[in-house]
Design a protein around this motif. Structure first.
Motif, PDB file in Angstrom:
ATOM      1  N   ARG A 330       0.823  -1.215   0.000  1.00 19.66           N
ATOM      2  CA  ARG A 330       0.000   0.000   0.000  1.00 19.66           C
ATOM      3  C   ARG A 330       0.854   1.260   0.000  1.00 19.66           C
ATOM      4  O   ARG A 330       0.530   2.238  -0.694  1.00 19.66           O
ATOM      5  CB  ARG A 330      -0.910  -0.018   1.238  1.00 19.66           C
ATOM      6  CG  ARG A 330      -1.962  -1.107   1.184  1.00 19.66           C
ATOM      7  CD  ARG A 330      -2.532  -1.401   2.561  1.00 19.66           C
ATOM      8  NE  ARG A 330      -3.474  -2.527   2.511  1.00 19.66           N
ATOM      9  CZ  ARG A 330      -3.687  -3.364   3.508  1.00 19.66           C
ATOM     10  NH1 ARG A 330      -3.033  -3.214   4.654  1.00 19.66           N
ATOM     11  NH2 ARG A 330      -4.548  -4.350   3.376  1.00 19.66           N
ATOM     12  N   SER A 331       1.926   1.250   0.763  1.00 20.58           N
ATOM     13  CA  SER A 331       2.804   2.416   0.823  1.00 20.58           C
ATOM     14  C   SER A 331       3.403   2.711  -0.548  1.00 20.58           C
ATOM     15  O   SER A 331       3.486   3.875  -0.969  1.00 20.58           O
ATOM     16  CB  SER A 331       3.930   2.174   1.842  1.00 20.58           C
ATOM     17  OG  SER A 331       3.403   1.975   3.135  1.00 20.58           O
ATOM     18  N   ALA A 332       3.836   1.658  -1.257  1.00 14.45           N
ATOM     19  CA  ALA A 332       4.412   1.847  -2.589  1.00 14.45           C
ATOM     20  C   ALA A 332       3.387   2.440  -3.550  1.00 14.45           C
ATOM     21  O   ALA A 332       3.693   3.372  -4.314  1.00 14.45           O
ATOM     22  CB  ALA A 332       4.931   0.508  -3.119  1.00 14.45           C
ATOM     23  N   ARG A 333       2.167   1.942  -3.507  1.00 16.12           N
ATOM     24  CA  ARG A 333       1.139   2.462  -4.414  1.00 16.12           C
ATOM     25  C   ARG A 333       0.743   3.899  -4.065  1.00 16.12           C
ATOM     26  O   ARG A 333       0.444   4.699  -4.959  1.00 16.12           O
ATOM     27  CB  ARG A 333      -0.102   1.556  -4.392  1.00 16.12           C
ATOM     28  CG  ARG A 333       0.119   0.189  -5.024  1.00 16.12           C
ATOM     29  CD  ARG A 333      -1.203  -0.513  -5.281  1.00 16.12           C
ATOM     30  NE  ARG A 333      -1.967   0.153  -6.327  1.00 16.12           N
ATOM     31  CZ  ARG A 333      -3.274  -0.024  -6.535  1.00 16.12           C
ATOM     32  NH1 ARG A 333      -3.957  -0.824  -5.729  1.00 16.12           N
ATOM     33  NH2 ARG A 333      -3.898   0.614  -7.494  1.00 16.12           N
ATOM     34  N   ILE A 334       0.751   4.238  -2.784  1.00 18.42           N
ATOM     35  CA  ILE A 334       0.457   5.623  -2.402  1.00 18.42           C
ATOM     36  C   ILE A 334       1.499   6.561  -3.019  1.00 18.42           C
ATOM     37  O   ILE A 334       1.154   7.619  -3.575  1.00 18.42           O
ATOM     38  CB  ILE A 334       0.442   5.770  -0.862  1.00 18.42           C
ATOM     39  CG1 ILE A 334      -0.824   5.126  -0.292  1.00 18.42           C
ATOM     40  CG2 ILE A 334       0.499   7.247  -0.452  1.00 18.42           C
ATOM     41  CD1 ILE A 334      -0.833   5.036   1.226  1.00 18.42           C
ATOM     42  N   LEU A 335       2.765   6.178  -2.953  1.00 21.09           N
ATOM     43  CA  LEU A 335       3.822   7.011  -3.528  1.00 21.09           C
ATOM     44  C   LEU A 335       3.657   7.145  -5.041  1.00 21.09           C
ATOM     45  O   LEU A 335       3.870   8.226  -5.608  1.00 21.09           O
ATOM     46  CB  LEU A 335       5.188   6.418  -3.202  1.00 21.09           C
ATOM     47  CG  LEU A 335       5.574   6.390  -1.720  1.00 21.09           C
ATOM     48  CD1 LEU A 335       6.932   5.727  -1.550  1.00 21.09           C
ATOM     49  CD2 LEU A 335       5.586   7.792  -1.142  1.00 21.09           C
ATOM     50  N   ILE A 336       3.274   6.059  -5.696  1.00 19.68           N
ATOM     51  CA  ILE A 336       3.063   6.098  -7.149  1.00 19.68           C
ATOM     52  C   ILE A 336       1.960   7.092  -7.496  1.00 19.68           C
ATOM     53  O   ILE A 336       2.114   7.927  -8.414  1.00 19.68           O
ATOM     54  CB  ILE A 336       2.710   4.687  -7.674  1.00 19.68           C
ATOM     55  CG1 ILE A 336       3.940   3.770  -7.613  1.00 19.68           C
ATOM     56  CG2 ILE A 336       2.170   4.769  -9.109  1.00 19.68           C
ATOM     57  CD1 ILE A 336       3.634   2.316  -7.945  1.00 19.68           C
ATOM     58  N   HIS A 337       0.855   7.027  -6.797  1.00 13.26           N
ATOM     59  CA  HIS A 337      -0.268   7.919  -7.129  1.00 13.26           C
ATOM     60  C   HIS A 337       0.010   9.361  -6.719  1.00 13.26           C
ATOM     61  O   HIS A 337      -0.535  10.287  -7.344  1.00 13.26           O
ATOM     62  CB  HIS A 337      -1.555   7.384  -6.509  1.00 13.26           C
ATOM     63  CG  HIS A 337      -2.080   6.173  -7.229  1.00 13.26           C
ATOM     64  ND1 HIS A 337      -2.757   6.255  -8.428  1.00 13.26           N
ATOM     65  CD2 HIS A 337      -1.968   4.846  -6.940  1.00 13.26           C
ATOM     66  CE1 HIS A 337      -3.075   5.037  -8.836  1.00 13.26           C
ATOM     67  NE2 HIS A 337      -2.603   4.167  -7.954  1.00 13.26           N
ATOM     68  N   GLU A 338       0.848   9.564  -5.728  1.00 14.45           N
ATOM     69  CA  GLU A 338       1.288  10.928  -5.424  1.00 14.45           C
ATOM     70  C   GLU A 338       2.099  11.497  -6.588  1.00 14.45           C
ATOM     71  O   GLU A 338       1.957  12.671  -6.945  1.00 14.45           O
ATOM     72  CB  GLU A 338       2.127  10.941  -4.147  1.00 14.45           C
ATOM     73  CG  GLU A 338       1.316  10.845  -2.874  1.00 14.45           C
ATOM     74  CD  GLU A 338       2.185  11.017  -1.649  1.00 14.45           C
ATOM     75  OE1 GLU A 338       3.231  10.352  -1.555  1.00 14.45           O
ATOM     76  OE2 GLU A 338       1.832  11.834  -0.784  1.00 14.45           O
ATOM     77  N   LEU A 339       2.957  10.654  -7.164  1.00 12.02           N
ATOM     78  CA  LEU A 339       3.737  11.084  -8.334  1.00 12.02           C
ATOM     79  C   LEU A 339       2.820  11.450  -9.492  1.00 12.02           C
ATOM     80  O   LEU A 339       3.036  12.459 -10.180  1.00 12.02           O
ATOM     81  CB  LEU A 339       4.692   9.966  -8.765  1.00 12.02           C
ATOM     82  CG  LEU A 339       5.980   9.775  -7.959  1.00 12.02           C
ATOM     83  CD1 LEU A 339       6.706   8.513  -8.421  1.00 12.02           C
ATOM     84  CD2 LEU A 339       6.885  10.996  -8.118  1.00 12.02           C
ATOM     85  N   ILE A 340       1.802  10.632  -9.723  1.00 16.37           N
ATOM     86  CA  ILE A 340       0.855  10.910 -10.809  1.00 16.37           C
ATOM     87  C   ILE A 340       0.138  12.230 -10.563  1.00 16.37           C
ATOM     88  O   ILE A 340       0.016  13.073 -11.465  1.00 16.37           O
ATOM     89  CB  ILE A 340      -0.157   9.746 -10.951  1.00 16.37           C
ATOM     90  CG1 ILE A 340       0.559   8.472 -11.428  1.00 16.37           C
ATOM     91  CG2 ILE A 340      -1.281  10.126 -11.905  1.00 16.37           C
ATOM     92  CD1 ILE A 340      -0.320   7.238 -11.433  1.00 16.37           C
ATOM     93  N   LEU A 341      -0.332  12.446  -9.338  1.00 12.53           N
ATOM     94  CA  LEU A 341      -1.048  13.681  -9.017  1.00 12.53           C
ATOM     95  C   LEU A 341      -0.154  14.904  -9.183  1.00 12.53           C
ATOM     96  O   LEU A 341      -0.590  15.937  -9.719  1.00 12.53           O
ATOM     97  CB  LEU A 341      -1.589  13.609  -7.586  1.00 12.53           C
ATOM     98  CG  LEU A 341      -2.773  12.657  -7.375  1.00 12.53           C
ATOM     99  CD1 LEU A 341      -3.037  12.437  -5.887  1.00 12.53           C
ATOM    100  CD2 LEU A 341      -4.028  13.196  -8.055  1.00 12.53           C
TER     101      LEU A 341
END
Length: 493
Positions: A330-341
């Motif tokens: 979950r932590s990895a995916r949160i970072l990915i979507h922060e990058l996208i945003l």
């Protein structure tokens, strides 16, 4: 037999020492007396600094080191999280790991019992362990031994227990750099042993977290070791290394963004979505032992029966190792979507095409929705990590195994199967909670709730690192600010 739980045998007499309420009652009584008299007294039984710790009336007294080791066994090793320590500390040649074990246990008990003299003893043990470990690391043969790497892990744990300010982040990062070099030097042979494989798995997760936030590249050696590790596991456990490889790729991707290797916004979004798809597909069909169940929290008179849960449900896992794996995902995916945003926001400030703008808004909304759910899921794992369970014994059974039931399982203050895992649960929870709090998608109330979780972990489990994190959240600071040059200073192994 009736509840289908294996009998653990007669209780270890050492365990009785952790249920002694005499000191607590005395301390409360003294506090009430102080308020009435306006004077301050000291609980000499806690700060005597002597070698013996009071036990319940009629029970033998035990040296502080023995109670410290018993505490670590119950809280960290018995639940499987650090079970690799058990055979290592039994080796008479493993002096460094044994002294480091004493240091960590004494530090945790010192924080729980508020005993400065016990902390002084813990620091003395830490200094001895540090000297022995550094001596071993200079020897090319000894530095490859599992007990020496375990000592390094425990010295890092001591810093988590004994930290007093926000420089712990800097010290932790440096500690992970040293640990990474050590496991690379140990080579693939370490993975052929159960203890070596478990040590590698635990450290790899921490090293990957460190490289993600420092935005530095992982070594090729770490990738190759991860591929080799997979060959030494059964099929059900391959998900650990598959996740490890994707997180390493994510860390390298963040490093490429930082050094300017990748600059095109569209390429950034494509790469981020590819990484996210890889993680999503990997966790679509998780093997049974690694999965979890979602349990609804009962409502009484329109109110949830507990404040330990954020929202209306929580998760129940088979083990702390499983819940930690999910939170790493979950932590990895949160970072990915922060990058996208962040990338979409930058594009919106320069682009003018209305059709593309609408597509970007849709993508941004999707990322926000996914990230919010991931944050909620990390929070849903908190009750399990902090020792709560479900009354329904079939909560983890599959549909075909579960007995008929007319209601939901209810939270207990301490689940009989998970009570001894709370220390390990708290230690493995702090970084995912910090990521959730600093995701930019956590509300003020949620950050306040997470701060309360840090306080609980710090005060009840003796993990001072959690208290330092709580203080930083109260100051309103965000994680990126902590990683600026000069923020902290410190040294480690």
């Amino acid at each position: 037999m009736r509840i289908k739980v294996q009998c653990p045998g007669y209780r270890d007499p050492l365990a009785l020492g952790f249920r002694d309420q005499n000191e607590l009652v005395i301390r409360r009584s003294q506090r009430r007396a102080q308020k009435r008299s306006g004077t301050r007294t000291t609980d000499s039984s806690l700060d005597s600094g002597g070698p013996m710790i009071p036990s319940p009336q009629g029970s033998p007294q035990y040296p502080a080191e023995e109670l410290a080791r018993g505490y670590l066994f119950c809280q960290y090793m018995a639940g499987g999280h650090m079970s690799y320590l058990v055979p290592l500390i039994q080796n008479p040649q493993s002096s460094a790991v044994n002294v480091a074990l004493n240091a960590v246990g004494l530090a945790a008990l010192s924080n729980i019992r508020m005993s400065p003299r016990m902390m002084l003893k813990a620091r003395q043990e830490y200094t001895t362990a540090l000297a022995q470990t550094n001596h071993a690391l200079r020897d090319p043969v000894m530095s490859k031994r599992d007990d020496i790497l375990a000592a390094v892990v425990l010295l890092g744990m001591f810093e988590a227990m004994a930290c007093t300010d926000d420089s712990f982040i800097d010290r932790w990062m440096k500690h992970m750099e040293g640990a990474a070099r050590l496991i690379e030097f140990r080579g693939p042979e370490q993975l052929s042993r159960r203890e070596g494989l478990d040590l590698f798995t635990q450290l790899r997760a921490q090293i990957s977290t460190s490289t993600l936030y420092r935005e530095t590249y992982s070594s090729i050696a770490l990738t190759e070791l991860t591929k080799t590790a997979k060959q030494h596991r059964n099929n059900n456990d391959h998900i650990l290394d598959d996740l490890g490889l994707i997180v390493i790729r994510l860390g390298n991707f963040c490093a490429a963004l930082k050094d300017g290797t990748i600059t095109d916004p569209h390429e950034i979004i494509r790469s981020a979505l590819t990484l996210d798809a890889g993680l999503t597909v990997l966790f679509l069909d998780v093997p049974g032992p690694w999965n979890y169940k979602t349990v609804k929290v009962p409502i009484h008179d329109g109110e949830l029966i507990t404040r330990l849960v954020w929202g209306e449900s929580h998760h129940v896992y088979h083990s702390i190792v499983a819940s930690s794996m999910w939170n790493n995902y979950r932590s990895a995916r949160i970072l990915i979507h922060e990058l996208i945003l962040d990338t979409v926001k930058a594009l919106d400030s320069t682009a003018s095409d209305e059709t593309s703008s609408q597509q970007r808004r849709n993508l941004a909304e999707q990322s926000r929705r996914v990230a919010r759910q991931l944050v909620e899921d990390i929070c849903a794992s908190v009750p399990f990590h902090l020792g709560a369970g479900v009354q329904d014994e079939d909560a983890l059974a599959g549909p075909e195994e579960r007995a008929p039931s007319s209601g939901h399982g209810s939270l207990l203050s301490a689940d009989r199967n998970h009570l001894d895992m709370t220390g390990a649960g708290g230690l493995t929870l702090v970084w995912p909670l910090l990521i959730a709090a600093n995701s930019g998608l956590a509300s003020h109330d949620l950050r306040k709730w997470i701060t309360g979780c840090f306080d609980k972990i710090g005060h009840s489990m003796g993990i001072n690192q959690a208290l330092a994190m709580a203080q930083l959240l109260r100051k309103g600071m965000h994680m990126r600010a902590w990683l600026t040059p000069g923020f902290g200073s410190g040294n480690s192994v």
